[in-house]
Design a protein around this motif. Structure first.
Motif, PDB file in Angstrom:
ATOM      1  N   ASP A 102       0.859  -1.173   0.000  1.00 17.49           N
ATOM      2  CA  ASP A 102       0.000   0.000   0.000  1.00 17.49           C
ATOM      3  C   ASP A 102       0.905   1.236   0.000  1.00 17.49           C
ATOM      4  O   ASP A 102       1.738   1.408   0.899  1.00 17.49           O
ATOM      5  N   GLY A 103       0.771   2.071  -1.013  1.00 20.09           N
ATOM      6  CA  GLY A 103       1.659   3.217  -1.162  1.00 20.09           C
ATOM      7  C   GLY A 103       1.611   4.182   0.008  1.00 20.09           C
ATOM      8  O   GLY A 103       2.639   4.707   0.428  1.00 20.09           O
ATOM      9  N   ASN A 104       0.419   4.422   0.536  1.00 20.73           N
ATOM     10  CA  ASN A 104       0.304   5.348   1.662  1.00 20.73           C
ATOM     11  C   ASN A 104       1.063   4.844   2.880  1.00 20.73           C
ATOM     12  O   ASN A 104       1.775   5.599   3.544  1.00 20.73           O
ATOM     13  N   GLU A 105       0.917   3.564   3.173  1.00 20.08           N
ATOM     14  CA  GLU A 105       1.625   2.984   4.322  1.00 20.08           C
ATOM     15  C   GLU A 105       3.125   3.007   4.087  1.00 20.08           C
ATOM     16  O   GLU A 105       3.909   3.367   4.971  1.00 20.08           O
ATOM     17  N   TRP A 106       3.537   2.602   2.895  1.00 18.64           N
ATOM     18  CA  TRP A 106       4.972   2.546   2.578  1.00 18.64           C
ATOM     19  C   TRP A 106       5.593   3.929   2.736  1.00 18.64           C
ATOM     20  O   TRP A 106       6.646   4.086   3.366  1.00 18.64           O
ATOM     21  N   LEU A 107       4.958   4.945   2.169  1.00 21.45           N
ATOM     22  CA  LEU A 107       5.485   6.306   2.240  1.00 21.45           C
ATOM     23  C   LEU A 107       5.497   6.835   3.672  1.00 21.45           C
ATOM     24  O   LEU A 107       6.420   7.535   4.074  1.00 21.45           O
ATOM     25  N   THR A 108       4.487   6.473   4.436  1.00 18.86           N
ATOM     26  CA  THR A 108       4.391   6.946   5.821  1.00 18.86           C
ATOM     27  C   THR A 108       5.493   6.371   6.695  1.00 18.86           C
ATOM     28  O   THR A 108       6.049   7.073   7.547  1.00 18.86           O
ATOM     29  N   PHE A 109       5.832   5.113   6.461  1.00 13.05           N
ATOM     30  CA  PHE A 109       6.782   4.442   7.357  1.00 13.05           C
ATOM     31  C   PHE A 109       8.196   4.308   6.788  1.00 13.05           C
ATOM     32  O   PHE A 109       9.094   3.835   7.476  1.00 13.05           O
ATOM     33  N   LEU A 130       0.927  13.654   0.766  1.00 15.48           N
ATOM     34  CA  LEU A 130       1.766  14.535  -0.048  1.00 15.48           C
ATOM     35  C   LEU A 130       2.940  15.117   0.738  1.00 15.48           C
ATOM     36  O   LEU A 130       4.080  15.083   0.270  1.00 15.48           O
ATOM     37  N   ASP A 131       2.669  15.654   1.923  1.00 18.74           N
ATOM     38  CA  ASP A 131       3.751  16.268   2.703  1.00 18.74           C
ATOM     39  C   ASP A 131       4.841  15.262   3.041  1.00 18.74           C
ATOM     40  O   ASP A 131       6.037  15.570   2.954  1.00 18.74           O
ATOM     41  N   GLN A 132       4.427  14.061   3.426  1.00 20.79           N
ATOM     42  CA  GLN A 132       5.399  13.016   3.743  1.00 20.79           C
ATOM     43  C   GLN A 132       6.243  12.681   2.511  1.00 20.79           C
ATOM     44  O   GLN A 132       7.459  12.516   2.597  1.00 20.79           O
ATOM     45  N   THR A 133       5.599  12.595   1.362  1.00 20.93           N
ATOM     46  CA  THR A 133       6.309  12.274   0.117  1.00 20.93           C
ATOM     47  C   THR A 133       7.336  13.350  -0.220  1.00 20.93           C
ATOM     48  O   THR A 133       8.498  13.050  -0.529  1.00 20.93           O
ATOM     49  N   LEU A 134       6.929  14.608  -0.133  1.00 18.34           N
ATOM     50  CA  LEU A 134       7.841  15.701  -0.473  1.00 18.34           C
ATOM     51  C   LEU A 134       9.017  15.782   0.495  1.00 18.34           C
ATOM     52  O   LEU A 134      10.109  16.205   0.108  1.00 18.34           O
ATOM     53  N   LYS A 164      -7.269  21.302  -6.674  1.00 20.10           N
ATOM     54  CA  LYS A 164      -6.814  21.540  -5.296  1.00 20.10           C
ATOM     55  C   LYS A 164      -5.337  21.177  -5.141  1.00 20.10           C
ATOM     56  O   LYS A 164      -4.571  21.896  -4.493  1.00 20.10           O
ATOM     57  N   LEU A 165      -4.923  20.052  -5.743  1.00 17.23           N
ATOM     58  CA  LEU A 165      -3.522  19.638  -5.679  1.00 17.23           C
ATOM     59  C   LEU A 165      -2.613  20.691  -6.313  1.00 17.23           C
ATOM     60  O   LEU A 165      -1.591  21.074  -5.732  1.00 17.23           O
ATOM     61  N   VAL A 166      -2.983  21.160  -7.490  1.00 12.86           N
ATOM     62  CA  VAL A 166      -2.172  22.166  -8.185  1.00 12.86           C
ATOM     63  C   VAL A 166      -2.067  23.434  -7.343  1.00 12.86           C
ATOM     64  O   VAL A 166      -0.983  24.013  -7.197  1.00 12.86           O
ATOM     65  N   GLU A 167      -3.186  23.875  -6.750  1.00 14.32           N
ATOM     66  CA  GLU A 167      -3.166  25.051  -5.875  1.00 14.32           C
ATOM     67  C   GLU A 167      -2.225  24.844  -4.691  1.00 14.32           C
ATOM     68  O   GLU A 167      -1.422  25.714  -4.355  1.00 14.32           O
ATOM     69  N   THR A 168      -2.337  23.681  -4.059  1.00 15.20           N
ATOM     70  CA  THR A 168      -1.504  23.363  -2.890  1.00 15.20           C
ATOM     71  C   THR A 168      -0.027  23.384  -3.251  1.00 15.20           C
ATOM     72  O   THR A 168       0.800  23.984  -2.547  1.00 15.20           O
TER      73      THR A 168
END
Length: 194
Positions: A102-109, A130-134, A164-168
């Motif tokens: 799971d990408g979210n879990e992998w990126l988080t940990f 997103l913040d974790q990835t960056l 919303k993503l582009v704005e962020t």
């Protein structure tokens, strides 16, 4: 005369594309996006690269061709059936680690070395965590996202998420960016070194 339609595809492109069609995988990387990925990876000798959303491995083929012999790549996806094409294709390439998770879990940990380039071609790493990835990108490293122009395979209600993503991302001051109204719609970011 410039011709951005004449693109030499990487070594395994045709093989992976044929396997993708047999599996009815309908989310392959665009040729122009792939060509840019290959160029970006070539700019980081001995680079550490992350491909979020392996699919069948088309984007990984571009990255592998641009990366030099001492580079390392990790590719993650949650769909083992599609990802098996990439596993089979790149089995002999010691530079590449393919992870079914799971990408979210992998990126988080994930707590390993930061990356010289992250290509976020899935919901995780782009619309989620997103913040974790960056935070996983080295100073001077790249973050590339695609599919920002309307695509036929977008789920219903996806367009406002893209806006919303582009704005962020546009508001961030820790990256410099270039927007490409080209290919499937790309944004390329470089992390500012302080």
């Amino acid at each position: 005369m410039l011709n951005d339609e004449k693109i030499t595809v990487p070594k395994f492109y045709t093989q992976i594309n044929e396997a993708s069609q047999q599996l009815k995988f309908n989310m392959p990387s665009d040729l122009k996006t792939g060509s840019l990925l290959r160029t970006l990876c070539a700019s980081k000798p001995s680079g550490h690269f992350l491909d979020i959303g392996t699919g069948t491995g088309l984007s990984l083929a571009w990255m592998a061709e641009g990366a030099n012999a001492t580079s390392r790549m990790i590719s993650i996806d949650i769909n083992a059936e599609f990802q098996q094409v990439a596993v089979n294709t790149f089995a002999g390439d010691q530079r590449i680690s393919i992870v079914c998770a799971d990408g979210n879990e992998w990126l988080t940990f994930y707590d390993g070395e930061q990356f010289d380039l992250i290509f976020a071609d899935a919901m995780p790493g782009k619309f989620e965590v997103l913040d974790q990835t960056l935070s996983l990108i080295k100073p001077g490293g790249y973050y590339l996202i695609d599919d920002l122009l309307p695509q036929p395979n977008w789920p219903e209600g996806h367009a406002p998420r893209v806006e919303k993503l582009v704005e962020t991302l546009t508001r961030r001051t820790d990256f410099v960016q270039t927007t490409f109204n080209w290919s499937t719609g790309l944004m390329l970011f470089t992390k500012v070194a302080h």
